[in-house]
Scaffold this motif. Sequence first.
Motif, PDB file in Angstrom:
ATOM      1  N   ILE A  53       0.896  -1.308   0.087  1.00  0.00           N
ATOM      2  CA  ILE A  53       0.077  -0.084   0.147  1.00  0.00           C
ATOM      3  C   ILE A  53       0.886   1.188  -0.058  1.00  0.00           C
ATOM      4  O   ILE A  53       0.683   2.332  -0.757  1.00  0.00           O
ATOM      5  CB  ILE A  53      -1.005   0.069   1.077  1.00  0.00           C
ATOM      6  CG1 ILE A  53      -2.077  -1.107   1.092  1.00  0.00           C
ATOM      7  CG2 ILE A  53      -1.675   1.470   1.486  1.00  0.00           C
ATOM      8  CD1 ILE A  53      -3.166  -1.355   1.924  1.00  0.00           C
TER       9      ILE A  53
ATOM     10  N   VAL B  73      -8.787  -0.424  -6.263  1.00  0.00           N
ATOM     11  CA  VAL B  73      -8.767  -1.350  -5.465  1.00  0.00           C
ATOM     12  C   VAL B  73      -9.729  -2.454  -5.861  1.00  0.00           C
ATOM     13  O   VAL B  73     -10.866  -2.398  -6.147  1.00  0.00           O
ATOM     14  CB  VAL B  73      -9.269  -1.006  -4.023  1.00  0.00           C
ATOM     15  CG1 VAL B  73      -9.045  -2.101  -3.072  1.00  0.00           C
ATOM     16  CG2 VAL B  73      -8.464   0.282  -3.561  1.00  0.00           C
TER      17      VAL B  73
ATOM     18  N   LEU C 181      -7.287   2.590   2.587  1.00  0.00           N
ATOM     19  CA  LEU C 181      -6.981   1.670   1.920  1.00  0.00           C
ATOM     20  C   LEU C 181      -6.820   0.212   2.469  1.00  0.00           C
ATOM     21  O   LEU C 181      -6.982  -0.824   1.965  1.00  0.00           O
ATOM     22  CB  LEU C 181      -5.566   1.723   0.877  1.00  0.00           C
ATOM     23  CG  LEU C 181      -5.655   3.121  -0.182  1.00  0.00           C
ATOM     24  CD1 LEU C 181      -4.212   3.387  -0.467  1.00  0.00           C
ATOM     25  CD2 LEU C 181      -6.348   2.583  -1.424  1.00  0.00           C
TER      26      LEU C 181
END
Lengths: 272, 306
Positions: free
Chosen positions: A203, A215, A253
């Motif tokens: 990430i 994603v 994320l």
Amino acid sequence: MNTSKIEIKNLTVDYIEKKKSFTALKNVSFPVNEGEFVSIIGASGCGKSTLLSVLEGINKPAEGEVLIDGERVNGTGSNRSVVFQHYSLFPWMTTRKNVAFGIQQVRKELSRTQRLQIADEFLDKVGLSEFKNKYPSRLSGGMQQRAAIARALAMDTEILLMDEPFSALDAKNRIALQELLLKLWEGENSENKKTVVFVTHDIDEAIFLSDKIVVLTSHPGTVYDIVEVPFERPRNREKLIERKDYAALRSKLLSMFYHDIADRIGGNEVVI
Amino acid sequence: MTIKARFLRITHIFFAILMLIQLLPNKSSKEVCTSSLIAFAIAAEAVVIICSFLIKKKESLLLTLDIFGFIYVFLTAWTLATAKFDLLNDLLFPPPGKVIAQFAEDKTVILTNIKSSVGIIVQGFLLAAVTAIPLGLLIGLNARLGNAASYLTKFFSSIPPIVYIPYGIALLPTFRSVSIFVIFLASFWPIFAGTMSGVLNVDKKIIDSAKVLNVKKPAMLTSIILPASLSQIFLGCNQGLSVSFILLTSAEMIGARDGMGYYVKYYSDFGDYTRTITGLLVIGIVVIAVTFLFNIFRQYLLRWKG
Ligand SMILES: Nc1ncnc2c1ncn2[C@@H]1O[C@H](COP(=O)(O)OP(=O)(O)OP(=O)(O)O)[C@@H](O)[C@H]1O
Ligand SMILES: [Mg+2]
């Protein structure tokens, strides 16, 4: 002016094995603008390599299409260079010859000496000068990966497709190659930046490098979210990590990642 | 390796024993040519000493020394059983010195025969290689065609090539052309099959890498598919080569006027077993020499293998 360099439209990809069809990607759509650096992240097996294989032109979708410069991708093309997850150098060519061979395929106008000169230059950039006359079987995994990166970069194409290209590298080489990639991506003037699609499962790497992060979720692979990375360039690694909005983006994320995995742990299949 | 380790080896003791037993009185009533054997053994020992200087790698040196050690022991046993104690029928089992002397005497004839045999093999084999490899590459490239062809190949290669000889004699004018034809057939199928299986089994990752580099068709064949199938091609070639030798010497025993098979057959018909044994040993040496050279060539072309 941002125009779509690559347009991925409603992509569904099936693998057929023993008469059974397995949907690896379902209904994936997103644009990649000209000169944009896009990362794709997602759990192992979610279809990142599959997506890239369609962009490369070695895999055909069951539904949907990929447009490059408005034209439907129907096979490989000399506007793209690729670093595979399994770096695949040709074992019968020395490292130097491997790079020069790649250059030869896309830049026919160059002489042999010119090709070798460019090959040497790029092998030097990835720190393999001393090993240029060795065969791939005599190199470590990380060295082979760097050679494959050198080949792709030396080909100097408009589009770079890279599948976890830094996964076998130590921290020092990884940082050096990230910087090198950014430098080559930006080019001499910002007019003709390369367009990069970059697969990673790191990430921090995705944030540091990208303009945009896609994603994916798994089984079948679909787009979970597309996240813009707003940080101005050039980015400073140390300063970036200290910023609040960096931490926020990172945890956002991460939670998407965990969300995907948690869903599966909740089900009857566990994949970490 | 230290100098001591290089030169103080048991091989030299075997050499000394071989020399010492020559001092024993001869029991055999026939001529035994001790001097030829001694000359040969000294020449062999000279080679051993030169090798001890030249060969760098320990394993290779030890291997060479061991092989010569075996040769000395074998010659010692052979000398003892024949010349010195006369344990064996001396018509069927000539002493080693006599075989060596015979070789020296027939040198020119033997050389002509070797030239004839090796010439036929090289021609037939090369003809097979230059046709089978390109054909195998082209046909193997198409998976469907390749699949069908590999079944046909299985059929053709199951026919023992020796049975082509009578038909070859009917088809072709000279014994030489028949031999070349038969060797061509015998090597063609294994090389062709090896090439096709090489092409059909090229790693998909290699093909994909070449595709994304936009390698065009001709370069795909010569720069990618050919080198990727090379080990399999060589497997086929090795097979073809060993069949060729068997085939040629058999053919020469049937109908030739020269060649090593002819030499052996001709003299054994006359009961000249010294020459028969000389011929057998020469054939062995020639086959080993050709295979050795071929292996060097193979190793050179496959030097990139891990
Ligand atoms: N050649 C193939 N035949 C059949 N199924 C395949 C094939 N290649 C991939 N798959 C399946 O498709 C799914 C996606 O695979 P893919 O290689 O695209 O994953 P990935 O996201 O790149 O994973 P990783 O991060 O581990 O590289 C997986 O479930 C895999 O089992
Ligand atoms: Mg992958």
